[in-house]
Write an enzyme that holds these catalytic residues in place. Structure first.
Site, short mmCIF file in Angstrom:
data_model
loop_
_atom_site.label_atom_id
_atom_site.label_comp_id
_atom_site.label_asym_id
_atom_site.label_seq_id
_atom_site.Cartn_x
_atom_site.Cartn_y
_atom_site.Cartn_z
N ARG A 191 -35.61 -40.58 24.51
CA ARG A 191 -34.46 -40.48 23.61
C ARG A 191 -33.15 -40.54 24.39
NH1 ARG A 191 -32.40 -35.84 22.10
NH2 ARG A 191 -34.40 -34.76 22.18
N TYR A 214 -16.77 -52.71 5.49
CA TYR A 214 -18.16 -52.55 5.07
C TYR A 214 -18.27 -51.24 4.30
CZ TYR A 214 -23.24 -52.56 5.42
OH TYR A 214 -24.58 -52.55 5.13
N LYS A 220 -27.50 -58.51 12.09
CA LYS A 220 -26.98 -59.73 11.52
C LYS A 220 -27.10 -60.88 12.55
CE LYS A 220 -26.13 -56.90 8.18
NZ LYS A 220 -24.84 -56.24 8.01
C1 LIG Z 1 -24.47 -54.89 7.85
C2 LIG Z 1 -23.17 -54.42 8.36
C3 LIG Z 1 -23.02 -53.12 8.87
C4 LIG Z 1 -24.14 -52.11 8.84
O1 LIG Z 1 -25.14 -52.43 9.76
P1 LIG Z 1 -26.69 -52.00 9.56
O2 LIG Z 1 -27.35 -52.66 10.72
O3 LIG Z 1 -27.14 -52.50 8.22
O4 LIG Z 1 -26.74 -50.52 9.63
C5 LIG Z 1 -21.78 -52.77 9.36
N1 LIG Z 1 -20.74 -53.62 9.37
C6 LIG Z 1 -20.85 -54.87 8.89
C7 LIG Z 1 -19.67 -55.78 8.94
C8 LIG Z 1 -22.06 -55.32 8.38
O5 LIG Z 1 -22.16 -56.57 7.90
#
Ligand SMILES: *Cc1c(COP(=O)(O)O)cnc(C)c1O
Length: 389
Positions: free
Chosen positions: A54, A107, A208
């Site tokens: 961790r 977001y 993403k």
């Molecule tokens: C998807 C997203 C997040 C959150 O990320 P996760 O991996 O889903 O926790 C934060 N900021 C932006 C711009 C995003 O597109």
């Protein structure tokens, strides 16, 4: 390990492929191994070596090296179990009782987390139009209100695609003693390197573009400041929002093709946005690469490329937008973005989406398929969903 010269001369496309590999020794594997262990052999007073998974573990390190170098940071990134885990840790850098200045179209979960955190500590979140540089500067230290300690930037914003003048607002924040954080998920480190534009911390939803295949949820935070990194590392260790070894390995595997994916999807996004702007069944289309985008000139100046997200408002309103998401065959109707597959979503179907986002707005994430197939599918879906009058 990397020499200083390599660090400054290699292009991002090369870094994405080369960073975090084992040294070139005879018989060495070309890829780093996945190490599955929760603990390490240890006795006496622990040194800097691995102790417990961790705290730190080998499988994170190549990904942290690669993301840190892509963002031109002096230090490796820190990976977290999700983008939100990284964002939660970074938001806690805000001083108690102060304000977090954030884009009104940040977001959604980021705004929720910021409001929760600031609310508990007697602070506030001041939501601004992040494209309005004067408004952002004014929100940093308004008379009679709590001073800001963090400026949160998303650019382009989700889903309205507002583009901030990152160098200008980061300079204003620095002058006011305010920490600048950039969520660089939409632009990717290929499109924008905020640390070199004056930001203190960059966060990513690695889920993403960086991982890029819609098969893993992961996050990262990056900074060149050793003290900030130590605080974020401590928060990760205490909060326990750590990446699993397979997720880190998958994300690094996905990252290897980042440049190819981003180049293709950006080129296709600009082409599709241009064609959509002339489509008789489209009421409005936005993309930072279109000359009609309000911050097109700023995006051209401060970014490399314009990203792969398009917003589209079909003629016929929210009903037509919903019908379009049912009529597509190649495009995947889904939330999220940044995968190899093109996807789209009517954002206001989500009850928590900002009321300033139009009901009929579709967010399109352009992937790496053949652009003509994407166009043909969108065109047939527009005709299927918008009754021609
Ligand atoms: C998807 C997203 C997040 C959150 O990320 P996760 O991996 O889903 O926790 C934060 N900021 C932006 C711009 C995003 O597109």
């Amino acid at each position: 390990m990397t020499t200083e010269q390599q660090r400054t001369t290699l292009s991002p496309a090369t870094i994405a492929v080369a960073a975090g590999r084992p040294a070139h020794a005879q018989g060495a594997p070309v890829n780093p191994p996945v190490v599955l262990t929760s603990t390490y052999v240890s006795t006496g007073v622990p040194g800097p070596e691995m102790l417990y998974a961790r705290y730190n573990t080998e499988t994170w390190l190549p990904l942290e090296e690669a993301v840190g170098r892509l963002e031109q940071a002096e230090l490796p990134a820190l990976v977290f179990s999700s983008g939100m885990a990284a964002i939660d840790a970074v938001l806690r850098l805000a001083a108690p009782g102060t304000a977090i200045v954030a884009p009104r179209h940040a977001y959604l979960a980021t705004l929720t987390a910021a409001h929760e955190l600031a609310g508990r500590e007697g602070g506030a979140v001041r939501e601004v139009d992040i494209a309005d540089t004067d408004a952002v500067a004014a929100a940093l230290a308004p008379a009679g209100e709590p001073r800001a300690s963090v400026l949160w930037i998303e650019s382009p914003t989700n889903p309205m695609l507002e583009v901030a003048d990152v160098p200008a607002v980061a300079a204003a924040a620095r002058a006011a003693g305010v920490l600048t954080v950039v969520d660089n998920t939409f632009a990717t480190p290929l499109g924008q390197r905020p640390l070199s534009q004056g930001a203190d911390v960059v966060v990513h939803s690695v889920t993403k573009y960086l991982a890029g295949h819609s098969d893993v949820v992961l996050g990262a935070a990056v900074t060149s400041d050793p003290e900030l990194r130590a605080r974020l590392h401590a928060r990760r260790t205490t909060g326990g929002a750590i990446a699993g070894p397979w997720e880190a390995w998958l994300a690094l595997r996905g990252l290897r093709t980042l440049a190819l994916r981003v180049e293709r999807s950006q080129a296709s996004a600009l082409e599709l946005a241009t064609r959509l702007a002339g489509h008789p069944l489209v009421a409005e289309v936005q993309h930072p690469g279109l000359p009609t985008h309000p911050q097109h000139a700023r995006a051209a100046e401060t970014m490399d490329g314009f990203g792969s997200i398009i917003t589209l408002r079909p003629r016929g309103g929210a009903e037509a937008a919903d019908a379009l998401t049912r009529a597509v065959r190649v495009w995947v109707p889904a939330t999220s973005l940044g995968g190899v597959e093109s996807s789209l979503e009517r954002r206001r179907r989500l009850p928590a989406e900002a009321a300033t986002v139009p009901e009929d707005l579709l967010r399109l994430s352009v992937g790496i398929e053949d652009v003509e197939d994407l166009w043909t599918d969108l065109d047939q879906a527009l005709h299927a969903s918008v009754p021609a009058s």
